[in-house]
Design a protein around this motif. Structure first.
Motif, PDB file in Angstrom:
ATOM      1  N   LEU A  97      40.138  31.436  41.984  1.00 57.13           N
ATOM      2  CA  LEU A  97      38.716  31.660  41.893  1.00 57.13           C
ATOM      3  C   LEU A  97      38.087  31.180  40.571  1.00 57.13           C
ATOM      4  O   LEU A  97      36.836  30.482  40.774  1.00 57.13           O
ATOM      5  N   LYS A  98      38.582  31.064  39.440  1.00 59.60           N
ATOM      6  CA  LYS A  98      38.116  30.790  38.063  1.00 59.60           C
ATOM      7  C   LYS A  98      38.145  29.143  38.257  1.00 59.60           C
ATOM      8  O   LYS A  98      36.844  28.645  37.919  1.00 59.60           O
ATOM      9  N   ARG A  99      39.242  28.571  38.832  1.00 61.68           N
ATOM     10  CA  ARG A  99      38.980  27.083  38.999  1.00 61.68           C
ATOM     11  C   ARG A  99      37.988  26.749  39.858  1.00 61.68           C
ATOM     12  O   ARG A  99      37.544  25.356  39.764  1.00 61.68           O
ATOM     13  N   ALA A 100      37.636  27.510  40.918  1.00 62.33           N
ATOM     14  CA  ALA A 100      36.701  27.074  41.787  1.00 62.33           C
ATOM     15  C   ALA A 100      35.458  27.366  41.399  1.00 62.33           C
ATOM     16  O   ALA A 100      34.226  26.921  42.132  1.00 62.33           O
ATOM     17  N   GLY A 101      35.148  27.799  40.173  1.00 64.24           N
ATOM     18  CA  GLY A 101      33.675  27.992  39.681  1.00 64.24           C
ATOM     19  C   GLY A 101      33.041  29.341  39.713  1.00 64.24           C
ATOM     20  O   GLY A 101      31.880  29.641  39.618  1.00 64.24           O
ATOM     21  N   ILE A 102      33.966  30.182  40.466  1.00 60.06           N
ATOM     22  CA  ILE A 102      33.526  31.798  40.654  1.00 60.06           C
ATOM     23  C   ILE A 102      33.345  32.365  39.339  1.00 60.06           C
ATOM     24  O   ILE A 102      34.449  32.242  38.347  1.00 60.06           O
ATOM     25  N   GLU A 103      32.443  33.191  39.033  1.00 59.61           N
ATOM     26  CA  GLU A 103      32.327  33.862  37.789  1.00 59.61           C
ATOM     27  C   GLU A 103      32.501  35.594  37.963  1.00 59.61           C
ATOM     28  O   GLU A 103      32.824  35.943  36.999  1.00 59.61           O
ATOM     29  N   LEU A 126      43.837  45.011  35.078  1.00 58.25           N
ATOM     30  CA  LEU A 126      42.734  43.782  34.983  1.00 58.25           C
ATOM     31  C   LEU A 126      41.527  44.077  34.252  1.00 58.25           C
ATOM     32  O   LEU A 126      41.029  43.152  33.877  1.00 58.25           O
ATOM     33  N   GLY A 127      41.396  45.183  34.035  1.00 54.73           N
ATOM     34  CA  GLY A 127      40.321  45.636  33.200  1.00 54.73           C
ATOM     35  C   GLY A 127      38.829  44.977  33.727  1.00 54.73           C
ATOM     36  O   GLY A 127      38.578  45.161  34.917  1.00 54.73           O
ATOM     37  N   ASP A 128      38.124  44.326  32.729  1.00 54.33           N
ATOM     38  CA  ASP A 128      36.892  43.963  33.479  1.00 54.33           C
ATOM     39  C   ASP A 128      36.954  42.597  33.505  1.00 54.33           C
ATOM     40  O   ASP A 128      35.671  41.820  33.826  1.00 54.33           O
ATOM     41  N   GLY A 129      37.985  41.875  33.429  1.00 52.13           N
ATOM     42  CA  GLY A 129      38.265  40.659  33.935  1.00 52.13           C
ATOM     43  C   GLY A 129      38.101  39.349  32.668  1.00 52.13           C
ATOM     44  O   GLY A 129      38.348  38.162  32.981  1.00 52.13           O
ATOM     45  N   SER A 130      37.779  40.136  31.394  1.00 58.08           N
ATOM     46  CA  SER A 130      37.575  38.986  30.618  1.00 58.08           C
ATOM     47  C   SER A 130      38.629  38.277  30.091  1.00 58.08           C
ATOM     48  O   SER A 130      38.743  37.007  29.758  1.00 58.08           O
ATOM     49  N   ALA A 131      39.989  38.701  30.336  1.00 56.87           N
ATOM     50  CA  ALA A 131      41.298  38.037  30.045  1.00 56.87           C
ATOM     51  C   ALA A 131      41.358  36.940  30.872  1.00 56.87           C
ATOM     52  O   ALA A 131      42.030  35.916  30.595  1.00 56.87           O
ATOM     53  N   HIS A 132      40.622  36.951  31.963  1.00 55.41           N
ATOM     54  CA  HIS A 132      40.625  35.708  32.928  1.00 55.41           C
ATOM     55  C   HIS A 132      39.330  35.173  33.010  1.00 55.41           C
ATOM     56  O   HIS A 132      39.180  34.256  33.921  1.00 55.41           O
ATOM     57  N   GLN A 133      38.468  35.244  31.919  1.00 52.33           N
ATOM     58  CA  GLN A 133      37.173  34.735  32.035  1.00 52.33           C
ATOM     59  C   GLN A 133      36.340  34.904  33.119  1.00 52.33           C
ATOM     60  O   GLN A 133      35.499  34.035  33.519  1.00 52.33           O
TER      61      GLN A 133
END
Length: 220
Positions: A41-47, A64-71
């Motif tokens: 999803l990140k590579r596809a431009g999803i934030e 996973l927390g707030d997702g910051s580890a995966h930007q």
């Protein structure tokens, strides 16, 4: 565009692997299955990603927390009891907003994600359809000149990936309900488009298919 990952299932078909670990956190190719989704999803431009959780929700949210580890920015829709696909989406609408969103079943593997442009004006859904796997030989729907229909040939299987407009479920009362009947109603009104994806797709629903995916990803 936001995305939603469906991750609230009990994982019964995955037992005993899911007796102590929720299915989204089962490892494949060195990382939890749901992390593969987040990275794609990140590579596809999803934030922003909404994830519904129920069974062992605390484990998934803690991992996973707030997702910051995966930007990414993750938002959690917690279901005390699983609400099925339709009910889960309906409950999450305040987090998803009023714009169309990308929907991904948490227990599939697929190299294809549709863009927001795939959903044309007036449509309620755009579905990715795939060839029927051995465990689902009769498929779900048919594809006729870019429109998805409940009947017809050849039969294809819904991949668990698509673009949905919130209007599809917004009028439904809160609670547990399936998504398929609403999709079929929209199909009857010619408001569901689709595409046939013939690349690699796996319904990672059993330990055997999880092991097969692991083997596939291990190939150079």
């Amino acid at each position: 565009m936001k995305a939603m990952i469906l991750a609230a299932g009990l994982g019964k078909r995955m037992r005993p692997l899911t007796d102590h670990c929720p299915k989204p956190l089962l490892p494949v190719a060195g990382k939890p299955l749901i992390v593969h989704h987040l990275e794609r999803l990140k590579r596809a431009g999803i934030e922003e990603v909404v994830i519904n959780v129920s069974y062992r929700a605390e484990q998934i949210m803690g991992a996973l927390g707030d997702g910051s580890a995966h930007q990414l920015h993750l938002h959690w829709s917690v279901e005390p009891q699983p609400l099925e696909t339709g009910g889960g989406i309906r409950k999450a609408l305040p987090l998803l907003g009023e714009a169309p969103f990308l929907l991904v079943n948490g227990d599939v593997w697929c190299d294809r994600l549709p863009s927001a442009a795939a959903l044309t004006e007036g449509d309620l859904a755009h579905l990715i359809l795939v060839d029927n796997p051995e465990h689902h030989p009769n498929g779900d729907f048919a594809l006729d000149r870019g429109r998805v229909t409940p009947m017809g040939e050849p039969r294809l299987t819904y991949s668990g990936i698509g673009i949905l407009h919130p209007e599809l479920v917004a009028r439904e009362p809160l609670g547990a309900f399936a998504l398929a009947p609403l999709l079929k109603q929209a199909m009857a009104k010619q408001r569901v488009s689709g595409e046939h994806f013939s690349g690699h797709w796996v319904d990672v629903g059993t330990p055997k298919r999880l092991a097969e995916l692991e083997q596939h990803l291990a190939q150079p």
